[in-house]
Design an enzyme around this catalytic site. Structure first.
Site, PDB file in Angstrom:
ATOM      1  N   PRO A   1      -4.424   0.174  18.583  1.00 50.32           N
ATOM      2  CG  PRO A   1      -6.350  -0.981  17.964  1.00 50.32           C
ATOM      3  CD  PRO A   1      -5.694  -0.350  19.136  1.00 50.32           C
TER       4      PRO A   1
ATOM      5  CE1 TYR B   1      -1.260   3.791   9.374  1.00 52.18           C
ATOM      6  CE2 TYR B   1       0.017   2.520   7.786  1.00 52.18           C
ATOM      7  CZ  TYR B   1      -1.121   2.689   8.551  1.00 52.18           C
ATOM      8  OH  TYR B   1      -2.129   1.748   8.497  1.00 52.18           O
TER       9      TYR B   1
ATOM     10  CG  HIS C   1      -2.007  -0.999   1.174  1.00 56.20           C
ATOM     11  ND1 HIS C   1      -3.098  -0.971   2.015  1.00 56.20           N
ATOM     12  CD2 HIS C   1      -2.199  -2.060   0.353  1.00 56.20           C
ATOM     13  CE1 HIS C   1      -3.903  -1.991   1.709  1.00 56.20           C
ATOM     14  NE2 HIS C   1      -3.370  -2.663   0.716  1.00 56.20           N
TER      15      HIS C   1
ATOM     16  CE  LYS D   1       4.200   3.198  13.567  1.00 56.22           C
ATOM     17  NZ  LYS D   1       4.006   2.642  12.218  1.00 56.22           N
TER      18      LYS D   1
ATOM     19  CE1 TYR E   1      -5.305   3.759   8.540  1.00 53.28           C
ATOM     20  CE2 TYR E   1      -5.971   3.688  10.846  1.00 53.28           C
ATOM     21  CZ  TYR E   1      -5.157   3.258   9.821  1.00 53.28           C
ATOM     22  OH  TYR E   1      -4.172   2.330  10.075  1.00 53.28           O
TER      23      TYR E   1
HETATM   24  C1  PHB Z   1      -5.959  -4.386  10.600  1.00 48.15           C
HETATM   25  O1  PHB Z   1      -6.022  -4.643   9.387  1.00 48.15           O
HETATM   26  O2  PHB Z   1      -6.244  -5.228  11.460  1.00 48.15           O
HETATM   27  C2  PHB Z   1      -5.551  -3.034  11.037  1.00 48.15           C
HETATM   28  C3  PHB Z   1      -5.092  -2.129  10.103  1.00 48.15           C
HETATM   29  C4  PHB Z   1      -4.710  -0.866  10.515  1.00 48.15           C
HETATM   30  C5  PHB Z   1      -4.809  -0.509  11.833  1.00 48.15           C
HETATM   31  C6  PHB Z   1      -5.254  -1.430  12.781  1.00 48.15           C
HETATM   32  C7  PHB Z   1      -5.628  -2.704  12.387  1.00 48.15           C
HETATM   33  O3  PHB Z   1      -4.454   0.738  12.222  1.00 48.15           O
END
Ligand code: PHB
Ligand code: APR
Length: 394
Positions: free
Chosen positions: A295, A387, A75, A299, A203
Site C-alpha cells: 500500500p 504518485y 492534495h 496504487k 510518510y
Molecule cells: C490510506 O489513507 O489508507 C492510505 C494512504 C496512502 C497510502 C496507503 C494508504 O500510501
C-alpha cells in the site's frame, strides 16, 4: 437451474467490477455483476483512500465524479519525513497535478448507486460461483443465489473478484506465470475519530519503523505503523498505539497527530504479486484478481481502474467494429503500466521501512536515498509523477 444471458458476466463488485459494468453500460453493452458478499459489506469495507489524478479524471468523465468532486480532499503534495524532520514534495509544482483523498468504500457506494439507478443488474450474496467453457465463444457462470441455482451465458467473463477470488484459478494449469515478493513487515492500521491536524499525508521513515498519517474526511484520520507480519492486534492497546504514533510521527517543529477514539484497527500483510497473462480464452482478469501492490504507493484501486478502462475499450471495439485487436493486446497493454506501478510501490516501500538485520551498507544507502529524494528536484519529480499517476497508455 434457471438460465440467463448477458454480454459480459462480471465476477466481483469491488471498484474493478463495478466500474467495468458502468463503463460498458455507457457504450450500450449489458453486463451482470455477481458478488459473494452483501451490498452493506461492500459499502462499509475500509480499504485504500488515494485516487490518482488519472482515476479522478476517469470517474468524472464517466459521470460518477459528482460527490467525489464535492467531498474528496484534493492534495497538492505529500510530506516525506526522516526521524521527525519533514520535507514537502509539491505535486503541483513538479507535475501540475494533484491526488484526491476519497475512501474506496465511497467510490463503491457511488458506483453501486449509479448502476442501480441505470437499471444495472448487481447480484449480491452469490454462493459457489464457478466458471465454465472459458475457451469457447459462449462461456458460462454458475452460482447459487437466494432463489436457487442459476447459469449465466455470456460472450465474455471479467474476473474482478480480488486476490482471493475464483477467477484466477479457472486458468488451466501452466498458463499463468506468477511473480511475487513478500515483505518482512506488515502495517497496523487504525481509523480514528479525530479531525486531521494537517492538510496532507505524512510518510515518515523512523528509527523505530515507518509510520503514515492519512485521513478520510474532515472528521476522520487514518494512521499506520510498520509492525511484524502476523502481529497480534490484541497486544496493541489504545495507549500503546497512540504512544507509538507520537514517537514515530512527531515532528521537530512540535507537530503531533491529534488523538481520538479508535473506530477500527487491523493488521495488513504486504506483498507484491502479478499473474501473467491477464487473459485466457474469453476470461479477462482485472484489478486485485491479477495483481497486488504493497500500500505504500497508494496504487491498488488506481490500477484496478486502469485495467477496466482498457478492458471496456477493448470489449466496445469488439461489439462496434468486430475488432478483436484490443482484446488480444489487453494483457500486454495493462502489464506495461502494472509493472511500472509495481516498481514504484516496491521502491516507496524499500525507501521508507526499516529492515531487520540489514547491513550497515544498506542502511547508509537507504538514508542517502531519503536525503536525495527530499533534496533533489529531479528525484522528487520522479516520485511525484508516479504518485499522481502515469498516463493510462504508459
Ligand atoms: C490510506 O489513507 O489508507 C492510505 C494512504 C496512502 C497510502 C496507503 C494508504 O500510501
Ligand atoms: N464470487 C463472487 N465475488 C467474489 C468472489 C467469488 N468467488 N470472491 C471474491 N469476490 C468479491 C469480493 O467480495 C469483492 O467484493 O470480489 C470483489 C473484489 O473486490 P476488491 O477486492 O475490492 O478488488 P478490486 O475490485 O480489484 O479492487 C482493487 O481493492 O484490495 C483493494 O487495495 C485494493 O484498492 C484496491 C482494490
Amino acid at each position: 437451474m434457471a438460465c440467463f444471458k448477458t454480454q459480459v458476466g462480471i465476477v466481483g463488485a469491488g471498484p474493478a467490477g463495478l466500474m467495468l459494468s458502468h463503463l460498458l453500460h455507457l457504450t450500450g453493452i449489458e453486463s451482470i455483476v455477481l458478488e459473494a458478499r452483501s451490498r452493506a459489506y461492500c459499502e462499509e469495507r475500509v480499504r485504500a483512500g488515494v485516487l490518482e489524478h488519472t482515476s479522478v479524471q476517469m470517474l468524472c468523465e464517466a459521470g460518477v465524479g459528482e460527490r467525489l468532486s464535492r467531498e474528496g480532499l484534493r492534495h497538492g503534495g505529500i510530506d516525506l519525513g526522516v526521524n521527525g524532520l519533514r520535507q514537502r514534495i509539491s505535486f503541483i509544482d513538479l507535475t501540475g497535478k494533484c491526488v484526491t483523498v476519497y475512501g474506496q468504500q465511497e467510490v463503491v457506494k457511488d458506483l453501486i448507486a449509479r448502476r442501480l439507478a441505470d437499471g444495472g443488474e448487481l447480484r449480491f450474496e452469490c454462493r459457489h460461483v464457478s466458471l465454465h467453457e472459458i475457451e469457447g465463444p459462449q462461456p458460462r457462470i454458475r452460482m447459487d443465489g437466494n432463489a436457487g441455482a442459476d447459469e449465466i451465458r455470456c460472450d465474455f467473463i471479467a474476473g474482478c473478484d480480488g486476490f482471493h477470488g475464483i477467477s484466477r484459478s479457472a486458468f488451466p494449469p501452466g498458463v499463468l506465470s506468477i511473480y511475487e515478493h513478500t515483505y518482512p513487515f506488515a502495517w497496523l492500521g487504525i481509523l480514528a475519530e479525530a479531525p486531521p491536524s494537517r492538510n496532507e499525508l505524512l510518510y515518515m521513515h523512523h528509527e523505530r519503523g515507518f509510520a503514515l498519517y492519512s485521513m478520510r474526511s474532515p472528521r476522520i484520520t487514518r494512521l499506520y505503523l510498520q509492525c511484524r507480519p502476523g502481529e497480534d492486534i490484541d497486544e496493541w492497546s489504545y495507549d500503546r498505539i497512540w504512544s507509538e504514533l507520537h514517537s514515530r510521527l512527531g515532528c521537530s517543529d512540535g507537530w503531533r497527530p491529534t488523538e481520538g477514539p479508535i473506530l477500527q484497527k487491523g493488521v495488513t500483510g504486504m506483498r507484491s504479486f502479478v499473474a501473467e497473462p491477464l487473459q485466457y480464452g474469453r476470461l479477462y482478469l482485472a484489478g486485485d484478481a491479477a495483481h497486488i501492490v504493497p500500500p505504500t504507493g497508494a496504487k491498488g484501486m488506481n490500477l484496478a481502474f486502469a485495467d477496466v478502462f482498457h478492458l471496456s475499450d477493448a470489449i466496445a471495439a469488439f461489439y462496434r467494429r468486430n475488432d478483436e485487436s484490443k482484446l488480444s493486446t489487453y494483457s500486454q497493454t495493462c502489464l506495461r503500466r502494472i509493472w511500472k506501478a509495481q516498481r514504484f510501490s516496491w521502491w516507496m516501500t524499500a525507501l521508507l521501512h526499516r529492515f531487520e538485520n540489514e547491513s550497515g551498507f544498506d542502511r547508509k544507502r537507504q538514508l542517502a536515498e531519503l536525503e536525495y529524494v527530499t533534496t533533489s528536484r529531479a528525484a522528487a519529480t520522479s516520485l511525484a509523477e508516479n504518485y499522481v499517476g502515469l498516463p493510462l497508455q504508459a
